[in-house]
Design an enzyme around this catalytic site. Structure first.
Site, short mmCIF file in Angstrom:
data_model
loop_
_atom_site.label_atom_id
_atom_site.label_comp_id
_atom_site.label_asym_id
_atom_site.label_seq_id
_atom_site.Cartn_x
_atom_site.Cartn_y
_atom_site.Cartn_z
N HIS A 12 2.87 1.47 -6.46
CA HIS A 12 3.03 0.56 -7.59
C HIS A 12 4.47 0.69 -8.08
CE1 HIS A 12 2.43 -1.34 -11.52
NE2 HIS A 12 3.10 -0.31 -12.03
N THR B 224 4.15 -7.46 -2.78
CA THR B 224 2.81 -6.92 -3.07
C THR B 224 1.92 -6.96 -1.83
OG1 THR B 224 3.04 -7.78 -5.31
CG2 THR B 224 0.83 -7.17 -4.62
N LYS C 63 -0.30 5.27 -4.48
CA LYS C 63 -1.71 4.95 -4.70
C LYS C 63 -2.63 5.80 -3.81
CE LYS C 63 -0.69 0.24 -6.23
NZ LYS C 63 -1.13 -1.18 -6.19
N ARG D 44 6.17 -0.75 1.49
CA ARG D 44 4.88 -1.40 1.75
C ARG D 44 4.79 -1.89 3.20
NH1 ARG D 44 4.67 -4.25 -4.13
NH2 ARG D 44 3.24 -2.80 -5.17
N ARG E 159 11.69 -2.45 -6.88
CA ARG E 159 10.84 -3.51 -6.33
C ARG E 159 11.37 -4.00 -4.98
NH1 ARG E 159 6.76 -5.26 -9.54
NH2 ARG E 159 6.75 -7.43 -8.90
N PHE F 251 -9.67 -9.93 -8.78
CA PHE F 251 -9.59 -8.66 -8.06
C PHE F 251 -9.61 -7.44 -8.99
CE2 PHE F 251 -5.24 -10.32 -8.58
CZ PHE F 251 -4.63 -9.27 -9.26
P1 CMP Z 1 0.47 -3.43 -8.30
O1 CMP Z 1 1.93 -3.67 -8.14
O2 CMP Z 1 0.00 -2.05 -8.50
O3 CMP Z 1 -0.06 -4.33 -9.51
C1 CMP Z 1 -1.29 -4.99 -9.53
C2 CMP Z 1 -2.07 -4.77 -8.29
O4 CMP Z 1 -3.14 -5.64 -8.09
C3 CMP Z 1 -1.17 -5.02 -7.10
O5 CMP Z 1 -0.24 -3.98 -6.99
C4 CMP Z 1 -2.16 -5.14 -5.97
O6 CMP Z 1 -2.47 -3.90 -5.38
C5 CMP Z 1 -3.37 -5.66 -6.68
N1 CMP Z 1 -3.60 -7.04 -6.27
C6 CMP Z 1 -2.82 -8.10 -6.48
N2 CMP Z 1 -3.37 -9.20 -5.92
C7 CMP Z 1 -4.52 -8.80 -5.35
C8 CMP Z 1 -5.53 -9.47 -4.61
N3 CMP Z 1 -5.45 -10.78 -4.36
N4 CMP Z 1 -6.57 -8.74 -4.17
C9 CMP Z 1 -6.66 -7.40 -4.44
N5 CMP Z 1 -5.73 -6.72 -5.13
C10 CMP Z 1 -4.67 -7.41 -5.57
#
Ligand code: CMP
Length: 139
Positions: A117, A93, A11, A104, A87, A59
């Site tokens: 991602h 996440t 990202k 991460r 994953r 979000f």
């Molecule tokens: P990703 O795996 O790219 O898929 C969806 C994305 O949404 C996730 O990673 C996060 O970066 C983002 N995301 C998920 N939850 C939140 C949150 N509560 N606030 C901001 N971003 C979020």
């Protein structure tokens, strides 16, 4: 049977922090083969379409704006059990909940700016790979 390909993006935060090399090293070290890769930048429209599934979430606006804020690296990765193993490699996440040593835990700043991602299913891996690489030769 689980598939052998997944899709990833490094990202904008990961690219801006100079972590492309370190993240790709972790990916290779974990046994993934890169079958397609590009440095690119998503327009707001493309980022919005990629994350369409999250459109109703609070979000979404923040996510689209962040994902179109700078260059990203998009790639298709190959390994047995690719989606689940990737994953595991990237961690939760929210980096505060990611296991030590995961990408991460090492490189993400926050739940929104979380460095990488990874597709969450074989079906989405195929959709996301096609989104970025339709018509591109895979190696
Ligand atoms: P990703 O795996 O790219 O898929 C969806 C994305 O949404 C996730 O990673 C996060 O970066 C983002 N995301 C998920 N939850 C939140 C949150 N509560 N606030 C901001 N971003 C979020």
């Amino acid at each position: 049977m689980s598939g052998n390909r997944t899709f990833t993006m490094i990202k904008p935060d990961g690219v801006a922090a100079g972590n492309i090399g370190a993240i790709l090293h972790k990916i290779n070290e974990a046994g993934f083969r890169i079958v397609a890769m590009k440095l690119t930048k998503l327009s707001e429209e493309k980022a919005g379409a990629f994350y369409e599934v999250h459109k109703a979430r609070s979000f979404y606006g923040e996510l689209v704006s962040f994902m179109s804020s700078g260059p990203i690296v998009a790639a298709i990765l190959e390994k047995e059990n690719a989606v689940a193993d990737f994953r595991e490699l990237i961690g939760a996440t929210n980096p505060a909940e990611a296991k030590p040593g995961t990408i991460r835990a090492l490189y993400a700043k926050s739940i929104g700016e979380n460095a990488v991602h990874g597709s969450d299913s074989d079906e989405n891996a195929a959709i996301e790979a096609a989104f970025h690489f339709a018509g591109t030769e895979l190696f």
